[in-house]
Design a protein around this motif. Structure first.
Motif, PDB file in Angstrom:
ATOM      1  N   GLU A   1       0.796  -1.171  -0.046  1.00 15.88           N
ATOM      2  CA  GLU A   1      -0.124  -0.171  -0.002  1.00 15.88           C
ATOM      3  C   GLU A   1       0.835   1.249   0.052  1.00 15.88           C
ATOM      4  OE1 GLU A   1      -2.921   2.108   3.034  1.00 15.88           O
ATOM      5  OE2 GLU A   1      -2.960   0.285   3.166  1.00 15.88           O
ATOM      6  N   VAL A   2       1.931   1.149   0.877  1.00 13.77           N
ATOM      7  CA  VAL A   2       2.810   2.590   0.865  1.00 13.77           C
ATOM      8  C   VAL A   2       3.647   2.561  -0.297  1.00 13.77           C
ATOM      9  CG1 VAL A   2       4.821   3.375   2.051  1.00 13.77           C
ATOM     10  CG2 VAL A   2       2.822   2.468   3.370  1.00 13.77           C
TER      11      VAL A   2
ATOM     12  N   ASN B   1       2.669   1.722  -3.199  1.00 11.70           N
ATOM     13  CA  ASN B   1       1.856   1.899  -4.370  1.00 11.70           C
ATOM     14  C   ASN B   1       1.405   3.566  -4.171  1.00 11.70           C
ATOM     15  OD1 ASN B   1       1.579  -0.226  -5.768  1.00 11.70           O
ATOM     16  ND2 ASN B   1       0.078  -0.952  -4.539  1.00 11.70           N
ATOM     17  N   ASP B   2       1.288   3.963  -2.996  1.00  6.74           N
ATOM     18  CA  ASP B   2       1.154   5.437  -2.602  1.00  6.74           C
ATOM     19  C   ASP B   2       2.180   6.505  -3.080  1.00  6.74           C
ATOM     20  OD1 ASP B   2      -1.321   4.895  -1.602  1.00  6.74           O
ATOM     21  OD2 ASP B   2      -0.849   5.002   0.584  1.00  6.74           O
TER      22      ASP B   2
ATOM     23  N   LEU C   1       2.285   6.533  -6.778  1.00  5.77           N
ATOM     24  CA  LEU C   1       1.328   7.423  -7.321  1.00  5.77           C
ATOM     25  C   LEU C   1       1.525   8.777  -7.073  1.00  5.77           C
ATOM     26  CD1 LEU C   1      -1.786   7.751  -8.279  1.00  5.77           C
ATOM     27  CD2 LEU C   1      -2.472   7.724  -6.036  1.00  5.77           C
ATOM     28  N   VAL C   2       2.506   9.126  -5.830  1.00 12.25           N
ATOM     29  CA  VAL C   2       2.832  10.597  -5.900  1.00 12.25           C
ATOM     30  C   VAL C   2       3.884  11.133  -7.048  1.00 12.25           C
ATOM     31  CG1 VAL C   2       4.622  11.943  -4.542  1.00 12.25           C
ATOM     32  CG2 VAL C   2       2.691  10.787  -3.452  1.00 12.25           C
TER      33      VAL C   2
ATOM     34  N   GLN D   1       5.929   8.377   3.138  1.00  9.19           N
ATOM     35  CA  GLN D   1       4.807   7.905   3.167  1.00  9.19           C
ATOM     36  C   GLN D   1       4.673   6.678   4.338  1.00  9.19           C
ATOM     37  OE1 GLN D   1       1.993   8.018   1.183  1.00  9.19           O
ATOM     38  NE2 GLN D   1       2.725   9.915   0.080  1.00  9.19           N
TER      39      GLN D   1
ATOM     40  N   ALA E   1       2.268   6.141   7.250  1.00 11.61           N
ATOM     41  CA  ALA E   1       1.379   4.954   7.632  1.00 11.61           C
ATOM     42  C   ALA E   1       1.881   4.353   9.158  1.00 11.61           C
ATOM     43  CB  ALA E   1       1.863   3.798   6.762  1.00 11.61           C
TER      44      ALA E   1
END
Length: 191
Positions: free
Chosen positions: A57-58, A60-61, A64-65, A90, A94
């Motif tokens: 998740e991190v 991918n975040d 995305l940035v 990130q 989290a």
């Protein structure tokens, strides 16, 4: 040595081309960039977060940035330094959102089972080192991971962690002191 410099230059040129394509909105170039950094970022984030379910998740975040804000990368540092800085921030966000620390022991077993050629002694040393690293604060663990396992220099780590290089040196001093206290033997035996 000249071959290595040529390879580094060719790699930097290829990455610059890929970044230009991503800036232009090329999704295939972004996918290639994602795959190029996925393994390194996953290892770093796993060591920092210690929660396998949060790592992806991190990661991918962070990517995305990159997709949304690549225009803010000005080239004053290496792209990897900029990207690891995003991933680090990130990951800290989290960690703040999580209720309590939980390690996934199954992931540790998978990690050590993935290297069948490693001897029992090497596996024991690695488990001991992993356990000792887990006792460090996230910022101290990040400094150790980025230095020894991702080969960033102190100035690059300072850029990643958004702090002065002297702060990185201080964190490394305290991390090493802590590791010496909890690990048996000499530092050269730890890796």
């Amino acid at each position: 040595m000249a071959t290595t410099a040529k390879q580094d230059s060719a790699g930097a040129d290829a990455e610059a081309t890929m970044l230009a394509l991503v800036r232009a909105g090329d999704r295939r170039a972004f996918e290639a960039l994602y795959h190029a950094y996925h393994a390194r970022l996953s290892r770093f984030l796993h060591k920092l977060l210690r929660r396998p379910h949060v790592v992806e998740e991190v990661l991918n975040d962070a990517m995305l940035v990159v997709w949304n804000r690549l225009d803010t990368f000005d080239g004053r540092s290496r792209f990897s330094t900029w990207l690891f800085g995003i991933a680090y921030r990130q990951a800290l966000a989290a960690l703040r959102r999580l209720d309590e620390p939980v390690d996934d022991e199954r992931d540790e077993a998978i990690d050590h089972a993935a290297s069948p050629g490693a001897g029992a002694e090497a596996a024991r040393v690695r488990r001991g080192l992993d356990a000792a690293l887990a006792t460090l604060s996230p910022t101290h663990r990040a400094v150790v991971e980025l230095t020894y396992f991702h080969e960033f220099g102190y100035r690059e780590i300072a850029a990643i962690m958004d702090c002065p290089p002297d702060t990185v040196k201080t964190r490394m001093f305290h991390a090493r002191r802590h590791l010496r206290a909890v690990l048996p033997g000499e530092p050269g035996d730890w890796y």
